[in-house]
Design a protein around this motif. Sequence first.
Motif, PDB file in Angstrom:
ATOM      1  N   PRO A 140       0.809  -1.231   0.000  1.00 41.49           N
ATOM      2  CA  PRO A 140       0.000   0.000   0.000  1.00 41.49           C
ATOM      3  C   PRO A 140       0.839   1.277   0.000  1.00 41.49           C
ATOM      4  O   PRO A 140       0.431   2.291  -0.553  1.00 41.49           O
ATOM      5  CB  PRO A 140      -0.808  -0.104   1.297  1.00 41.49           C
ATOM      6  N   VAL A 141       2.042   1.214   0.577  1.00 42.51           N
ATOM      7  CA  VAL A 141       2.884   2.407   0.646  1.00 42.51           C
ATOM      8  C   VAL A 141       3.486   2.730  -0.721  1.00 42.51           C
ATOM      9  O   VAL A 141       3.864   3.864  -0.984  1.00 42.51           O
ATOM     10  CB  VAL A 141       3.972   2.223   1.726  1.00 42.51           C
ATOM     11  N   LEU A 142       3.536   1.744  -1.609  1.00 38.00           N
ATOM     12  CA  LEU A 142       4.009   2.011  -2.964  1.00 38.00           C
ATOM     13  C   LEU A 142       3.118   3.033  -3.663  1.00 38.00           C
ATOM     14  O   LEU A 142       3.582   3.802  -4.501  1.00 38.00           O
ATOM     15  CB  LEU A 142       4.031   0.716  -3.790  1.00 38.00           C
ATOM     16  N   TRP A 143       1.852   3.029  -3.321  1.00 35.91           N
ATOM     17  CA  TRP A 143       0.888   3.918  -3.973  1.00 35.91           C
ATOM     18  C   TRP A 143       0.765   5.282  -3.283  1.00 35.91           C
ATOM     19  O   TRP A 143       0.002   6.138  -3.739  1.00 35.91           O
ATOM     20  CB  TRP A 143      -0.487   3.259  -4.014  1.00 35.91           C
ATOM     21  N   LEU A 144       1.492   5.513  -2.186  1.00 33.24           N
ATOM     22  CA  LEU A 144       1.357   6.763  -1.434  1.00 33.24           C
ATOM     23  C   LEU A 144       1.609   8.015  -2.279  1.00 33.24           C
ATOM     24  O   LEU A 144       0.802   8.950  -2.227  1.00 33.24           O
ATOM     25  CB  LEU A 144       2.268   6.752  -0.202  1.00 33.24           C
ATOM     26  N   PRO A 145       2.692   8.097  -3.066  1.00 31.47           N
ATOM     27  CA  PRO A 145       2.857   9.331  -3.864  1.00 31.47           C
ATOM     28  C   PRO A 145       1.731   9.546  -4.868  1.00 31.47           C
ATOM     29  O   PRO A 145       1.302  10.686  -5.088  1.00 31.47           O
ATOM     30  CB  PRO A 145       4.188   9.124  -4.586  1.00 31.47           C
ATOM     31  N   TRP A 146       1.239   8.464  -5.466  1.00 33.75           N
ATOM     32  CA  TRP A 146       0.127   8.587  -6.414  1.00 33.75           C
ATOM     33  C   TRP A 146      -1.134   9.061  -5.695  1.00 33.75           C
ATOM     34  O   TRP A 146      -1.905   9.866  -6.235  1.00 33.75           O
ATOM     35  CB  TRP A 146      -0.129   7.261  -7.119  1.00 33.75           C
ATOM     36  N   LEU A 147      -1.358   8.575  -4.473  1.00 32.18           N
ATOM     37  CA  LEU A 147      -2.535   8.982  -3.703  1.00 32.18           C
ATOM     38  C   LEU A 147      -2.445  10.452  -3.315  1.00 32.18           C
ATOM     39  O   LEU A 147      -3.428  11.192  -3.426  1.00 32.18           O
ATOM     40  CB  LEU A 147      -2.681   8.095  -2.466  1.00 32.18           C
ATOM     41  N   LEU A 148      -1.272  10.894  -2.879  1.00 32.13           N
ATOM     42  CA  LEU A 148      -1.108  12.302  -2.520  1.00 32.13           C
ATOM     43  C   LEU A 148      -1.260  13.200  -3.749  1.00 32.13           C
ATOM     44  O   LEU A 148      -1.835  14.290  -3.657  1.00 32.13           O
ATOM     45  CB  LEU A 148       0.253  12.519  -1.862  1.00 32.13           C
ATOM     46  N   LEU A 149      -0.778  12.739  -4.887  1.00 30.92           N
ATOM     47  CA  LEU A 149      -0.963  13.500  -6.134  1.00 30.92           C
ATOM     48  C   LEU A 149      -2.446  13.606  -6.489  1.00 30.92           C
ATOM     49  O   LEU A 149      -2.933  14.676  -6.855  1.00 30.92           O
ATOM     50  CB  LEU A 149      -0.187  12.837  -7.273  1.00 30.92           C
ATOM     51  N   ALA A 150      -3.176  12.503  -6.348  1.00 32.85           N
ATOM     52  CA  ALA A 150      -4.609  12.518  -6.655  1.00 32.85           C
ATOM     53  C   ALA A 150      -5.370  13.422  -5.689  1.00 32.85           C
ATOM     54  O   ALA A 150      -6.302  14.127  -6.101  1.00 32.85           O
ATOM     55  CB  ALA A 150      -5.166  11.098  -6.610  1.00 32.85           C
ATOM     56  N   VAL A 151      -4.982  13.429  -4.429  1.00 32.85           N
ATOM     57  CA  VAL A 151      -5.620  14.311  -3.447  1.00 32.85           C
ATOM     58  C   VAL A 151      -5.368  15.771  -3.818  1.00 32.85           C
ATOM     59  O   VAL A 151      -6.289  16.597  -3.821  1.00 32.85           O
ATOM     60  CB  VAL A 151      -5.112  13.998  -2.018  1.00 32.85           C
ATOM     61  N   ASP A 152      -4.129  16.096  -4.147  1.00 29.31           N
ATOM     62  CA  ASP A 152      -3.799  17.478  -4.499  1.00 29.31           C
ATOM     63  C   ASP A 152      -4.542  17.919  -5.754  1.00 29.31           C
ATOM     64  O   ASP A 152      -5.064  19.034  -5.816  1.00 29.31           O
ATOM     65  CB  ASP A 152      -2.290  17.614  -4.701  1.00 29.31           C
TER      66      ASP A 152
END
Length: 196
Positions: free
Chosen positions: A86-98
Amino acid sequence: WAPYQFAGVPFVWPKYSPLQLLKLCTPSHVILALSQLLGAVVAGLGAYVFSRRVLKVGRWPAAVVAWCYPLTGFFVFWQGFTMSAPVLWLPWLLLAVDRTVRDARLPVAAGLGVVTGLVLTSGALDVAGQVLLASGLFAGWSLLDAHRRRWFERPARRALGLLLLGWTLGFMLAAPHVFPLLEYAQTGARTLRRSA
């Protein structure tokens, strides 16, 4: 059930994770190294795109971040385990949130839902919860940054509504993975002993 972890926990195999599809292609042991490489590429590319678009740094600093992120201690320590997925997707998730906060449109919120679903179905559900908690804190910071003095105006309310819609869509996409696990966790031996 994994009896030797934390006095017993449910064992969850991320069967809906796209990162696990490569392991299902062949019984060869070489695929284990290739799947770890794929995970590192996904994490590094996400760190690069996040650094360029959200942090607005140059190409070379973003490349250093992308190179270092998959080599952090957490990934090295949990390499080969589903704990780190799940932590592999953290930058993608933060990008989607922004993007959802700053460009409040429905397709962007759908992208947030897809990445949230990937986080929830990729590995350990407790780590996925922590990743989602970090995305919630980042969403609060992004809302403060984007809508400083206009909290109750329409753009801020729309961005918050689309964030909630995106996360809800992600939970709905992950429902085939999450609901059986929640049902099983209520009937486990450890839970029955505690209730007795």
